[in-house]
Design a protein around this motif. Sequence first.
Motif, mmCIF file in Angstrom:
data_model
loop_
_atom_site.group_PDB
_atom_site.id
_atom_site.type_symbol
_atom_site.label_atom_id
_atom_site.label_comp_id
_atom_site.label_asym_id
_atom_site.label_seq_id
_atom_site.Cartn_x
_atom_site.Cartn_y
_atom_site.Cartn_z
ATOM 1 N N ARG A 23 0.850 -1.195 0.000
ATOM 2 C CA ARG A 23 0.000 0.000 0.000
ATOM 3 C C ARG A 23 0.882 1.241 0.000
ATOM 4 N NH1 ARG A 23 -4.644 -1.369 4.584
ATOM 5 N NH2 ARG A 23 -5.501 -3.230 3.563
ATOM 6 N N TYR A 24 0.280 2.371 -0.365
ATOM 7 C CA TYR A 24 0.979 3.648 -0.298
ATOM 8 C C TYR A 24 0.439 4.419 0.898
ATOM 9 C CZ TYR A 24 3.185 8.008 -1.648
ATOM 10 O OH TYR A 24 3.961 9.136 -1.658
ATOM 11 N N GLU A 25 1.334 4.731 1.853
ATOM 12 C CA GLU A 25 0.933 5.411 3.083
ATOM 13 C C GLU A 25 1.992 6.441 3.465
ATOM 14 O OE1 GLU A 25 0.410 2.482 6.131
ATOM 15 O OE2 GLU A 25 -0.713 1.110 4.825
ATOM 16 N N ASP A 26 1.565 7.659 3.764
ATOM 17 C CA ASP A 26 2.469 8.696 4.282
ATOM 18 C C ASP A 26 3.734 8.848 3.442
ATOM 19 O OD1 ASP A 26 0.700 9.118 6.421
ATOM 20 O OD2 ASP A 26 1.616 7.494 7.567
ATOM 21 N N VAL A 43 4.456 0.812 1.501
ATOM 22 C CA VAL A 43 4.548 0.016 2.719
ATOM 23 C C VAL A 43 4.207 -1.430 2.409
ATOM 24 C CG1 VAL A 43 3.649 -0.306 5.059
ATOM 25 C CG2 VAL A 43 3.965 2.006 4.147
ATOM 26 N N LEU A 44 5.071 -2.338 2.863
ATOM 27 C CA LEU A 44 4.880 -3.772 2.662
ATOM 28 C C LEU A 44 4.504 -4.413 3.990
ATOM 29 C CD1 LEU A 44 5.336 -6.141 0.537
ATOM 30 C CD2 LEU A 44 7.534 -6.476 1.704
ATOM 31 N N ILE A 80 9.436 1.558 1.205
ATOM 32 C CA ILE A 80 10.208 2.098 0.085
ATOM 33 C C ILE A 80 9.979 3.597 0.055
ATOM 34 C CG2 ILE A 80 10.579 2.078 -2.406
ATOM 35 C CD1 ILE A 80 9.590 -0.784 -2.461
ATOM 36 N N HIS A 81 11.058 4.364 0.097
ATOM 37 C CA HIS A 81 10.951 5.814 0.258
ATOM 38 C C HIS A 81 11.760 6.535 -0.811
ATOM 39 C CE1 HIS A 81 10.531 9.647 2.369
ATOM 40 N NE2 HIS A 81 11.806 9.836 2.137
ATOM 41 N N SER A 82 11.145 7.573 -1.399
ATOM 42 C CA SER A 82 11.881 8.431 -2.333
ATOM 43 C C SER A 82 11.455 9.884 -2.211
ATOM 44 C CB SER A 82 11.676 7.946 -3.773
ATOM 45 O OG SER A 82 10.314 8.026 -4.152
ATOM 46 N N GLY A 83 10.772 10.235 -1.120
ATOM 47 C CA GLY A 83 10.337 11.613 -0.940
ATOM 48 C C GLY A 83 8.871 11.784 -1.281
#
Length: 266
Positions: free
Chosen positions: A180-183, A187-188, A198-201
């Motif tokens: 899912r995509y959160e904040d 997020v896995l 997984i973060h890229s800004g």
Amino acid sequence: MKSDGTLDRAVVSSHSVFGAPCWVSLATRDLRAAQDFYHAVLGWEWHAGKLGREYRFARVNGVPVAGVSAMSGFGGRVATWTPYFAVASADETVSRSQERGGTTAVGPISFPPGRAALLADRDGAVFGIWEGELVAGWEEWRRAAPVFVRLHTRDAFDAAIFYAEVLEWASSAPGSCEVRYEDNEVVLRSRGDVVARIHSGAVEAAPDPTIRPHWQIHFTVDDVEAAARAARAHGGTAHQQGLGSTEAILTDPDGAHFTVTCKGAP
């Protein structure tokens, strides 16, 4: 008790939690110094196992939680922590990675009771895969030393597509990880637990070409400040956002980076 010093426990296979992180391993130049440092900072105890004289298993209350290997003969390689993801087939996973632009550094090779490979995604972030019997039961491992991993990369959505296809995230198979995509992060979750991010800004931000994509290991601790003090006292470094911070980035004496996060922190 098994012959390698681990406690007897039910055999758990990578098939049961495929796609999820199932192990973390450190490659270092000084095995003894690493053992002393992580004992002081994280309270780990150590034992030798089936993987030879230059590999040690860290234990918490008798449960194997991480591995450390010596890098003798590897020249200028940088000491680093690497996450390993459970897969149903190492060969098929390596093929999927290569088809999607990933590279293979090592393997698949046999390490009884399983097979492993060391890969890099198409942006160069290194990760491992494991097929076979897990060193500890997955839920037991997570209870003994709670850990999650975060990929810092240039484009979180592109990376998520790569890993979803390679590691079979969000597939229709029973037990598949949820994505899912959160904040502002991908997020896995596996079995309801957050196991990777997984973060890229921010979404509206352009990909940052200065980021060197890498996986960061987060270990959960009771007291972040105490862990930071222990790291500094035993030859490492610690960077905290401020007094009372719930997270700190630590570096061991050989330069390997990892993060400690306070239990209960989001």
